[in-house]
Design a protein around this motif. Structure first.
Motif, PDB file in Angstrom:
ATOM      1  N   GLY A  13       0.816  -1.219   0.000  1.00 56.62           N
ATOM      2  CA  GLY A  13       0.000   0.000   0.000  1.00 56.62           C
ATOM      3  C   GLY A  13       0.842   1.258   0.000  1.00 56.62           C
ATOM      4  O   GLY A  13       0.551   2.221  -0.730  1.00 56.62           O
ATOM      5  N   GLY A  14       1.927   1.245   0.794  1.00 54.33           N
ATOM      6  CA  GLY A  14       2.794   2.426   0.852  1.00 54.33           C
ATOM      7  C   GLY A  14       3.489   2.706  -0.461  1.00 54.33           C
ATOM      8  O   GLY A  14       3.520   3.843  -0.940  1.00 54.33           O
ATOM      9  N   LEU A  15       4.057   1.655  -1.084  1.00 53.95           N
ATOM     10  CA  LEU A  15       4.791   1.853  -2.331  1.00 53.95           C
ATOM     11  C   LEU A  15       3.863   2.215  -3.490  1.00 53.95           C
ATOM     12  O   LEU A  15       4.201   3.066  -4.321  1.00 53.95           O
ATOM     13  CB  LEU A  15       5.592   0.600  -2.672  1.00 53.95           C
ATOM     14  N   VAL A  16       2.685   1.563  -3.558  1.00 58.61           N
ATOM     15  CA  VAL A  16       1.755   1.877  -4.646  1.00 58.61           C
ATOM     16  C   VAL A  16       1.242   3.306  -4.523  1.00 58.61           C
ATOM     17  O   VAL A  16       1.203   4.069  -5.504  1.00 58.61           O
ATOM     18  CB  VAL A  16       0.577   0.879  -4.658  1.00 58.61           C
ATOM     19  N   ALA A  17       0.842   3.694  -3.302  1.00 65.12           N
ATOM     20  CA  ALA A  17       0.364   5.067  -3.099  1.00 65.12           C
ATOM     21  C   ALA A  17       1.469   6.078  -3.397  1.00 65.12           C
ATOM     22  O   ALA A  17       1.231   7.117  -4.020  1.00 65.12           O
ATOM     23  CB  ALA A  17      -0.141   5.237  -1.659  1.00 65.12           C
ATOM     24  N   ALA A  18       2.704   5.756  -2.960  1.00 67.23           N
ATOM     25  CA  ALA A  18       3.828   6.667  -3.212  1.00 67.23           C
ATOM     26  C   ALA A  18       4.129   6.768  -4.700  1.00 67.23           C
ATOM     27  O   ALA A  18       4.488   7.840  -5.204  1.00 67.23           O
ATOM     28  CB  ALA A  18       5.062   6.183  -2.454  1.00 67.23           C
ATOM     29  N   LEU A  19       3.988   5.646  -5.425  1.00 68.47           N
ATOM     30  CA  LEU A  19       4.250   5.652  -6.864  1.00 68.47           C
ATOM     31  C   LEU A  19       3.332   6.628  -7.588  1.00 68.47           C
ATOM     32  O   LEU A  19       3.796   7.501  -8.336  1.00 68.47           O
ATOM     33  CB  LEU A  19       4.077   4.245  -7.429  1.00 68.47           C
ATOM     34  N   PHE A  20       2.028   6.505  -7.367  1.00 64.33           N
ATOM     35  CA  PHE A  20       1.094   7.354  -8.092  1.00 64.33           C
ATOM     36  C   PHE A  20       1.174   8.812  -7.618  1.00 64.33           C
ATOM     37  O   PHE A  20       1.115   9.739  -8.437  1.00 64.33           O
ATOM     38  CB  PHE A  20      -0.333   6.816  -7.939  1.00 64.33           C
ATOM     39  N   ALA A  21       1.318   9.013  -6.308  1.00 63.41           N
ATOM     40  CA  ALA A  21       1.434  10.386  -5.812  1.00 63.41           C
ATOM     41  C   ALA A  21       2.743  11.024  -6.262  1.00 63.41           C
ATOM     42  O   ALA A  21       2.784  12.216  -6.598  1.00 63.41           O
ATOM     43  CB  ALA A  21       1.330  10.402  -4.285  1.00 63.41           C
ATOM     44  N   VAL A  34       7.034  15.450  -2.105  1.00 67.65           N
ATOM     45  CA  VAL A  34       5.713  15.970  -1.744  1.00 67.65           C
ATOM     46  C   VAL A  34       4.659  14.894  -1.971  1.00 67.65           C
ATOM     47  O   VAL A  34       3.758  14.683  -1.144  1.00 67.65           O
ATOM     48  CB  VAL A  34       5.384  17.231  -2.559  1.00 67.65           C
ATOM     49  N   GLY A  35       4.763  14.190  -3.079  1.00 64.88           N
ATOM     50  CA  GLY A  35       3.822  13.117  -3.366  1.00 64.88           C
ATOM     51  C   GLY A  35       3.912  11.992  -2.349  1.00 64.88           C
ATOM     52  O   GLY A  35       2.883  11.446  -1.925  1.00 64.88           O
ATOM     53  N   TYR A  36       5.139  11.645  -1.942  1.00 63.50           N
ATOM     54  CA  TYR A  36       5.298  10.576  -0.957  1.00 63.50           C
ATOM     55  C   TYR A  36       4.642  10.956   0.369  1.00 63.50           C
ATOM     56  O   TYR A  36       4.003  10.116   1.025  1.00 63.50           O
ATOM     57  CB  TYR A  36       6.778  10.276  -0.731  1.00 63.50           C
ATOM     58  N   LEU A  37       4.815  12.209   0.770  1.00 59.42           N
ATOM     59  CA  LEU A  37       4.209  12.668   2.020  1.00 59.42           C
ATOM     60  C   LEU A  37       2.681  12.632   1.940  1.00 59.42           C
ATOM     61  O   LEU A  37       2.004  12.192   2.875  1.00 59.42           O
ATOM     62  CB  LEU A  37       4.697  14.088   2.332  1.00 59.42           C
ATOM     63  N   LEU A  38       2.128  13.090   0.829  1.00 64.17           N
ATOM     64  CA  LEU A  38       0.668  13.069   0.654  1.00 64.17           C
ATOM     65  C   LEU A  38       0.148  11.638   0.581  1.00 64.17           C
ATOM     66  O   LEU A  38      -0.970  11.352   1.039  1.00 64.17           O
ATOM     67  CB  LEU A  38       0.284  13.848  -0.604  1.00 64.17           C
ATOM     68  N   ALA A  39       0.956  10.741   0.015  1.00 64.50           N
ATOM     69  CA  ALA A  39       0.566   9.331   0.001  1.00 64.50           C
ATOM     70  C   ALA A  39       0.441   8.805   1.422  1.00 64.50           C
ATOM     71  O   ALA A  39      -0.477   8.023   1.734  1.00 64.50           O
ATOM     72  CB  ALA A  39       1.585   8.514  -0.792  1.00 64.50           C
ATOM     73  N   GLY A  40       1.353   9.221   2.292  1.00 59.52           N
ATOM     74  CA  GLY A  40       1.273   8.813   3.685  1.00 59.52           C
ATOM     75  C   GLY A  40       0.011   9.323   4.367  1.00 59.52           C
ATOM     76  O   GLY A  40      -0.627   8.606   5.150  1.00 59.52           O
ATOM     77  N   VAL A  41      -0.361  10.570   4.070  1.00 57.70           N
ATOM     78  CA  VAL A  41      -1.607  11.113   4.626  1.00 57.70           C
ATOM     79  C   VAL A  41      -2.802  10.295   4.139  1.00 57.70           C
ATOM     80  O   VAL A  41      -3.729   9.975   4.899  1.00 57.70           O
ATOM     81  CB  VAL A  41      -1.771  12.593   4.231  1.00 57.70           C
ATOM     82  N   ALA A  42      -2.772   9.904   2.863  1.00 55.86           N
ATOM     83  CA  ALA A  42      -3.904   9.181   2.270  1.00 55.86           C
ATOM     84  C   ALA A  42      -4.097   7.800   2.878  1.00 55.86           C
ATOM     85  O   ALA A  42      -5.233   7.334   3.032  1.00 55.86           O
ATOM     86  CB  ALA A  42      -3.702   9.062   0.756  1.00 55.86           C
ATOM     87  N   ILE A  43      -3.001   7.104   3.236  1.00 55.75           N
ATOM     88  CA  ILE A  43      -3.134   5.753   3.794  1.00 55.75           C
ATOM     89  C   ILE A  43      -2.990   5.747   5.303  1.00 55.75           C
ATOM     90  O   ILE A  43      -2.895   4.681   5.919  1.00 55.75           O
ATOM     91  CB  ILE A  43      -2.100   4.795   3.163  1.00 55.75           C
ATOM     92  N   GLY A  44      -2.972   6.931   5.912  1.00 54.63           N
ATOM     93  CA  GLY A  44      -2.831   7.045   7.354  1.00 54.63           C
ATOM     94  C   GLY A  44      -4.136   6.801   8.091  1.00 54.63           C
ATOM     95  O   GLY A  44      -5.209   6.686   7.487  1.00 54.63           O
ATOM     96  N   PRO A  45      -4.079   6.753   9.414  1.00 54.27           N
ATOM     97  CA  PRO A  45      -5.270   6.440  10.219  1.00 54.27           C
ATOM     98  C   PRO A  45      -6.270   7.585  10.331  1.00 54.27           C
ATOM     99  O   PRO A  45      -7.366   7.382  10.854  1.00 54.27           O
ATOM    100  CB  PRO A  45      -4.675   6.107  11.586  1.00 54.27           C
ATOM    101  N   PHE A  46      -5.914   8.777   9.859  1.00 59.19           N
ATOM    102  CA  PHE A  46      -6.798   9.939  10.028  1.00 59.19           C
ATOM    103  C   PHE A  46      -7.589  10.266   8.771  1.00 59.19           C
ATOM    104  O   PHE A  46      -8.296  11.267   8.730  1.00 59.19           O
ATOM    105  CB  PHE A  46      -5.968  11.161  10.454  1.00 59.19           C
ATOM    106  N   THR A  47      -7.453   9.449   7.730  1.00 54.44           N
ATOM    107  CA  THR A  47      -8.209   9.663   6.491  1.00 54.44           C
ATOM    108  C   THR A  47      -8.946   8.382   6.132  1.00 54.44           C
ATOM    109  O   THR A  47      -8.483   7.281   6.469  1.00 54.44           O
ATOM    110  CB  THR A  47      -7.276  10.060   5.332  1.00 54.44           C
ATOM    111  N   PRO A  48     -10.089   8.466   5.439  1.00 51.76           N
ATOM    112  CA  PRO A  48     -10.873   7.262   5.101  1.00 51.76           C
ATOM    113  C   PRO A  48     -10.176   6.414   4.050  1.00 51.76           C
ATOM    114  O   PRO A  48      -9.278   6.871   3.349  1.00 51.76           O
ATOM    115  CB  PRO A  48     -12.183   7.847   4.570  1.00 51.76           C
ATOM    116  N   GLY A  49     -10.630   5.160   3.947  1.00 52.06           N
ATOM    117  CA  GLY A  49     -10.072   4.246   2.964  1.00 52.06           C
ATOM    118  C   GLY A  49      -9.051   3.306   3.575  1.00 52.06           C
ATOM    119  O   GLY A  49      -9.081   3.017   4.785  1.00 52.06           O
TER     120      GLY A  49
END
Length: 562
Positions: A13-21, A34-49
């Motif tokens: 999940g981390g690598l795929v999200a980081a790839l696209f971001a 910047v994309g890697y950091l936003l990928a972390g926000v997207a798969i983190g515990p404070f955002t849905p999904g």
């Protein structure tokens, strides 16, 4: 996320999200970080999904820090660290003092205690290892005098952080009332650090190269890779468990020891292919810590902290470096590279929270500041050439120092009978050569003869860089049993104008070498046939002109078959 596969799903999940971001950020013309950091926000515990396991992500990120610092240590010799101590030690001390004092001001202004301000100030005074080395490397400044100052500065900050981490439990437990308790904890911390340095450098300098040499004699690339990874991780973990130091510091020291041996180039190219992937996971893990819902309520503390990290710290570093009579460009490089915070800030903050020294919202302030400064740092660093051009050193010579001439204009890959003969012919005609060879005994013998030889796989770009491919005039592939195309492509990527001459045992292999970019391909079976024909024709009374025409015609026909 399935409970039985948290590690696999976190990595995937981390690598795929980081790839696209990261691709999205690259398309927008900004740093992939910047994309890697936003990928972390997207798969983190404070955002849905999808939610990745934050604890596993943090441990994977720590592996990235260890491998990265080991790689930095490979190219950072002890003499480089000693050469910058006059700047790194006082500079880091002044910057830490400034950042800590301003951290206390921010804490008091927002109702925190002075103790919280001290911990918060220390946390924002320490720069991120991953970000600093990544930014310097991306801008070709890591292995420059300015880069050495920045890395030395970072090592001093790391040592200071270790001492702080040892003292914080004493301060948080109330033992701080006893001056003797604090002094004793400080003495223990210093002794442990000194023991780690002595053990790694003194003992490791003898044991590690000897052991790597034994493994290299097996000619097994997998075993060599495994050995170097085991050394990096083993010493890193041992430094934490046995000496109370950070794993990053232990890995750096291990890299310095291995870097002083003939295996440094091969270790960097073959044993660390995972470091970039784990460094990406570091940025993803940082993004996972951010709670977007708390940004608004902490806006003012975040802005104040940003001002300290992006303005006060660089200015303090610039002033100190200039006061110590270092070039203005060095001061700018160090100041801009340190304008961020990262992993050590979180380590200090987490311990401060566990001891009750930091309020809960302090971590969110640090995380938000870290994400913003990490994202902005590569962009800020881009102004360095512009500043250096418009604000040059007044005592620098116009145009800078003249470039050094290439010392090794020819690179010879492989030192079998063909490579040996070629090197001897080049030396007899006053042409210096660098030999790339995978036999460690051959490398050692060549060095004893005064020939520059490097142990490593020539298909790896780091090995070719170490050999000087960017300034070389020609590369000759004289190895046998190894395909030439991978080496030729790697050399062409680094130096498009390089003249490449390749040896191909068979005509079937010659076409691959030519397609890879070889200018001249010498085919062994064709040359043998031609040599035999020349002997026969000479015995049959052919003239020199006939022999020359026959040779040219046969080679032309062979070239068409390649």
């Amino acid at each position: 996320m399935p409970h039985e596969l948290p590690l696999v799903f976190t990595i995937t999940g981390g690598l795929v999200a980081a790839l696209f971001a990261g691709l999205g950020a690259q398309r927008l013309g900004i740093s992939p970080i910047v994309g890697y950091l936003l990928a972390g926000v997207a798969i983190g515990p404070f955002t849905p999904g999808f939610v990745a396991d934050s604890h596993i992500a943090e441990q994977l990120a720590e592996l990235g820090v260890v491998l990265l610092m080991f790689g930095v240590g490979l190219h950072f010799h002890a003499r480089d660290l000693l050469a910058v101590r006059a700047v790194a030690i006082p500079g880091a001390a002044v910057q830490i003092a400034v950042a800590t004092a301003l951290g206390v001001v921010v804490a008091v202004a927002f109702g925190w205690s002075i103790a919280a301000g001290l911990v918060f100030g220390v946390a924002i005074s320490v720069a991120s290892t991953v970000v600093l080395t990544r930014v310097l490397s991306d801008n070709d400044a890591l292995h420059t005098p300015a880069g050495h100052v920045a890395v030395g500065w970072l090592i001093v900050e790391d040592l200071f952080t270790v001492v702080v981490l040892v003292l914080m439990p004493v301060l948080g437990s109330g033992e701080a009332q006893s001056v003797g308790g604090v002094l004793w904890a400080l003495v223990v911390a210093v002794v442990k650090l000194a023991a780690l340095v002595v053990f790694t450098i003194v003992v490791g300098r003898r044991a590690l190269p000897w052991f790597l040499g034994r493994v290299a004699r097996t000619r097994s690339r997998e075993l060599f890779t495994l050995t170097v990874l085991a050394i990096a991780l083993g010493i890193a973990v041992g430094s934490m468990v046995l000496f109370g130091a950070s794993m990053a510091l232990g890995a750096f020291l291990a890299g310095m020891v291995v870097g002083q041996s003939e295996f440094s180039t091969s270790a960097a190219s073959e044993a660390l292919p995972m470091r970039d992937a784990f460094a990406v996971l570091f940025f993803v893990s940082v993004g996972m810590l951010l709670d977007p819902g708390e940004l608004a309520m902490n806006a003012l503390p975040i802005l104040a902290t940003l001002a300290i990290v992006l303005i006060a710290k660089p200015v303090a570093a610039f002033v100190v470096v200039r006061a110590l009579r270092r070039p203005r460009r060095t001061a700018l490089t160090v100041g801009l590279a340190l304008a961020q915070i990262g992993e050590f800030s979180f380590i200090v903050a987490v311990l401060g929270g566990e001891l009750g020294l930091l309020p809960p919202n302090a971590m969110q302030v640090l995380v938000a500041t870290s994400i913003l400064t990490i994202a902005l740092n590569p962009l800020i660093f881009r102004v360095l050439p512009w500043l250096a051009a418009r604000w040059p050193d007044t005592d620098a010579a116009p145009g800078g120092p003249p470039p050094e001439p290439a010392e090794h204009p020819v690179i010879v890959v492989g030192y079998g009978p063909v490579g040996e003969t070629l090197v001897h012919l080049l030396r007899e005609n006053g042409v210096a050569a660098t030999v790339l060879e995978l036999n460690v005994e051959t490398v050692r013998a060549l060095r004893e003869q005064g020939v520059r030889a490097i142990y490593g796989d020539a298909a790896q770009k780091e090995v070719l860089e170490q050999a000087g491919v960017r300034t070389a005039r020609a590369l000759v592939f004289a190895a046998v049993g190894t395909p030439a195309d991978a080496v030729i492509r790697a050399a062409r990527d680094l130096s498009p104008d390089l003249r490449v001459i390749a040896r191909a045992p068979y005509l079937s292999e010659a076409s691959a070498a030519r397609a890879a970019g070889a200018d001249v391909v010498v085919t062994a079976e064709a040359e043998v046939a031609l040599a035999m024909a020349e002997v026969l024709l000479d015995r049959l009374g052919a003239t020199r002109e006939q022999l020359d025409r026959t040779r040219d015609r046969v080679r032309e026909e062979l070239a068409q078959r390649i």
